[in-house]
Write an enzyme that holds these catalytic residues in place. Structure first.
Site, short mmCIF file in Angstrom:
data_model
loop_
_atom_site.label_atom_id
_atom_site.label_comp_id
_atom_site.label_asym_id
_atom_site.label_seq_id
_atom_site.Cartn_x
_atom_site.Cartn_y
_atom_site.Cartn_z
N GLU A 60 44.38 56.50 -5.10
CA GLU A 60 44.15 55.90 -3.75
C GLU A 60 45.37 55.54 -3.03
OE1 GLU A 60 41.20 52.78 -4.30
OE2 GLU A 60 39.86 54.04 -5.48
N GLU B 54 36.09 58.18 -9.29
CA GLU B 54 35.47 56.83 -9.40
C GLU B 54 34.17 56.70 -8.41
OE1 GLU B 54 37.87 53.40 -8.20
OE2 GLU B 54 39.51 54.25 -9.29
O1 IFM Z 1 38.72 48.49 -8.89
C1 IFM Z 1 39.11 49.26 -7.76
C2 IFM Z 1 39.96 50.49 -8.43
O2 IFM Z 1 41.03 49.81 -8.89
C3 IFM Z 1 40.26 51.44 -7.47
N1 IFM Z 1 39.22 51.78 -6.97
C4 IFM Z 1 38.01 50.87 -6.26
C5 IFM Z 1 37.58 49.89 -7.38
C6 IFM Z 1 36.87 49.08 -6.81
O3 IFM Z 1 37.27 48.19 -5.91
#
Ligand code: IFM
Length: 457
Positions: free
Chosen positions: A171, A359
Site C-alpha cells: 500500500e 487483504e
Molecule cells: O491494518 C491495515 C494494514 O496494515 C494495511 N491495510 C489495511 C489494514 C486495515 O486498516
C-alpha cells in the site's frame, strides 16, 4: 446462507486461501536481537499521534510466540500466510551492518511455514522505515530508494529460495499520501512537496526492488500490493464525474500508471509536474519492469464530489456521503459491489498480471463471551466479498487467491489496539488467542483447498 461448502464450489481447486499480517502490527520485541527503531516506534511514542499513545513494543508478542502462532495459522486450514519483513531487524540503521539475528527470525518463520505445508508470501516493506533514514529525509530522499534496494537484495539472498511470492511494497498510497500529505501515518507530514518526493522515490524503490529480486532469484514471483481505491462520484453530474476521474488519477493512477504503463497520469503531471523531484533518465523504465502478480487490498469505497472552493488543489475533491448504511466499527462503509467495479475498471485501464486479493476483512470489536467471539458481521463481510471474487473468476479475471486481513487482532496504526480486524481475538493482557466465529468459518472454507477441480491451464 454463507455455507462454506457452497462457496468453496465456486472457486478453482488451486485458488489460494490465506491469512495476512504485518511485522510492526504483531511482532513486538522492538528492542530484541539487534532491532533498532523505525519511524513507527518514534511516531507512536509522540503524544497525539496514535490512539491512547499505544505502541508496538509488545503488540501480539508474535516474535516470542512464533511456533504457537504458526500452529494457529495451520489450525485455520489455510494454504498460505502473508507476512512482512521488518527492515529495522535486517539492516537496523537502514544502511550499514546487516543484523544476522533479524534474518534468523524470518528463516525460522519461513522454515516453520514450509514444515507445515503453508506457502510463504513475504512483503518487504509494510511501513516500518528504519528511523535513522528519517534523518536523511526518509522517503522524500532519493538515496532511500537505493538503501531499500540493498535491503531487498539482502532479504532475497537469504530467504528467496523458500519464498513462494514476494511483494516489494504494501500500500504505497498509505506510506506516500497518508503519511506525507494527510499526516495520519508516520512520519506525520502534511506537505504536498514532501509527498510528491515520497511518491516518486517510493515508485523508484519498487522498481529497484524488483531488479534486486530478479538478480538474486529470477524464478521468484515478484509483485506489488496496492490499496487501489474504488472511486464513486457523489452524483451523475458532470462536475462530480470529472472529480471522480481526477481522484482516480491521484489515488490510483500515480501508482498504476508508472508501474504498468511507465508514465504518470497526464492530469497529475499538469497539476504537479513542476513540483515533482527530478525524474532521472531510466527511472520510468526501472519502475515499469514486468511483474508476475499484483495484490489488491480492498475494504471500502471512496466517494467524492467536486470541491467548488476557489484554488482547491488537485484533485480538488471533497468526500461524498456513503450510499450503504452498513458501517464497520472503524466507520468504514460496507459496499461489496465496489470490489467488482474496481477490478473491472483497473483491468480495463491497465494490462495487469494475475491478481491476489492480498487483504480484505472487517473491523468489528466484539470481545470474548463464554470463551467464544460471535463476529457474524465479519463472517458476512468476508463471505460476500468472496462471492464477488468468485463472480470475477467466472467473468474471466485472473484472480488467484484471497488473504483475510487479519490472522489476529493487532496494532491498527493510528487507531492503536482499539480497532480489531482479526479472525482470531487477542487478549492483550494475557496474549490469549481465541479463534472467532469468522475464523472457524474461514477454516472450513480454506480447509477445502487445494482440491480436485483445478483451473484449466
Ligand atoms: O491494518 C491495515 C494494514 O496494515 C494495511 N491495510 C489495511 C489494514 C486495515 O486498516
Amino acid at each position: 446462507m454463507n455455507d462454506p461448502k457452497i462457496l468453496a464450489d465456486r472457486f478453482p481447486g488451486d485458488f489460494v486461501f490465506g491469512v495476512a499480517t504485518a511485522a510492526f502490527q504483531i511482532e513486538g520485541a522492538t528492542k530484541m536481537d539487534g532491532r533498532k527503531p523505525s519511524i513507527w516506534d518514534a511516531f507512536s511514542n509522540m503524544p497525539g499521534r496514535v490512539y491512547g499513545r499505544h505502541n508496538g513494543d509488545v503488540a501480539c508478542d508474535h516474535y516470542n510466540r512464533l511456533e504457537e502462532d504458526l500452529d494457529l495459522i495451520q489450525s485455520l486450514g489455510v494454504s498460505a500466510y502473508r507476512f512482512s519483513i521488518a527492515w529495522p531487524r535486517i539492516i537496523p540503521e537502514g544502511t550499514g551492518p546487516v543484523n544476522e539475528k533479524g534474518l534468523d527470525f524470518y528463516d525460522r518463520l519461513v522454515d516453520g511455514l514450509k514444515a507445515r505445508g503453508i506457502k510463504a508470501f513475504a512483503t518487504l516493506y509494510h511501513w516500518d522505515l528504519p528511523l535513522m533514514l528519517a534523518g536523511d529525509g526518509g522517503w522524500t530522499a532519493r538515496q532511500t530508494a537505493y538503501a531499500y534496494q540493498r535491503y531487498a537484495k539482502t532479504v532475497i539472498a537469504r530467504l528467496g529460495d523458500r519464498l513462494d511470492a514476494v511483494a516489494t511494497f504494501n500500500e504505497p498510497w498509505c506510506s506516500v499520501w497518508l503519511s506525507h500529505l494527510y499526516g495520519i501515518h508516520a512520519p506525520g507530514e502534511r506537505n504536498m512537496d514532501a509527498a510528491l518526493h515520497a511518491l516518486h522515490f517510493t515508485n523508484l524503490a519498487h522498481g529497484l526492488g524488483v531488479a534486486a529480486i530478479r538478480a538474486e532469484r529470477p524464478q521468484l514471483a515478484a509483485g506489488l500490493v496496492l490499496n487501489a481505491h474504488s472511486i464513486h462520484a457523489g452524483s451523475d453530474g458532470e462536475a462530480d464525474q470529472a472529480a471522480a476521474a481526477r481522484a482516480f488519477d491521484f489515488h490510483n493512477g500515480v501508482f498504476f500508471g508508472p508501474v504498468f504503463k511507465g508514465e504518470y497520469p497526464e492530469s497529475f503531471l499538469s497539476a504537479f509536474g513542476t513540483r515533482m523531484p527530478a525524474i532521472e533518465p531510466g527511472d520510468m523504465e526501472t519502475i515499469s519492469q514486468p511483474l508476475d502478480w499484483w495484490g489488491l487490498n480492498y475494504y471500502t469505497p471512496m466517494r467524492v464530489s467536486h470541491d467548488p472552493a476557489e484554488g482547491a488543489e488537485f484533485p480538488a475533491t471533497v468526500p461524498a456521503p456513503p450510499v450503504a448504511d452498513i458501517r464497520m466499527d472503524i466507520g468504514w462503509e460496507v459496499f461489496t459491489p465496489a470490489l467488482g467495479d474496481l477490478i473491472r475498471k483497473l483491468n480495463a485501464d491497465y494490462a495487469l498480471p494475475a491478481c491476489y486479493i492480498t487483504e480484505n476483512g472487517a473491523c468489528y470489536n466484539m470481545g470474548v463471551e463464554n470463551g467464544a467471539v460471535d463476529d457474524q458481521p465479519r463472517l458476512d463481510y468476508i463471505a460476500e466479498h468472496l462471492g464477488v471474487t468468485a463472480d470475477l473468476i467466472r467473468e474471466g479475471y485472473p484472480m488467484r487467491g484471497y488473504f483475510a486481513w487479519s490472522l489476529m487482532d493487532n496494532f491498527e496504526w493510528a487507531e492503536g489496539y482499539r480497532m480489531r480486524f482479526g479472525l482470531v481475538h487477542v487478549d492483550y493482557e494475557t496474549q490469549l488467542r481465541t479463534i472467532k466465529k469468522s475464523g472457524r468459518w474461514y477454516a472450513e472454507l480454506a480447509g477445502a483447498f487445494p482440491k480436485g477441480n483445478h483451473r484449466a491451464a
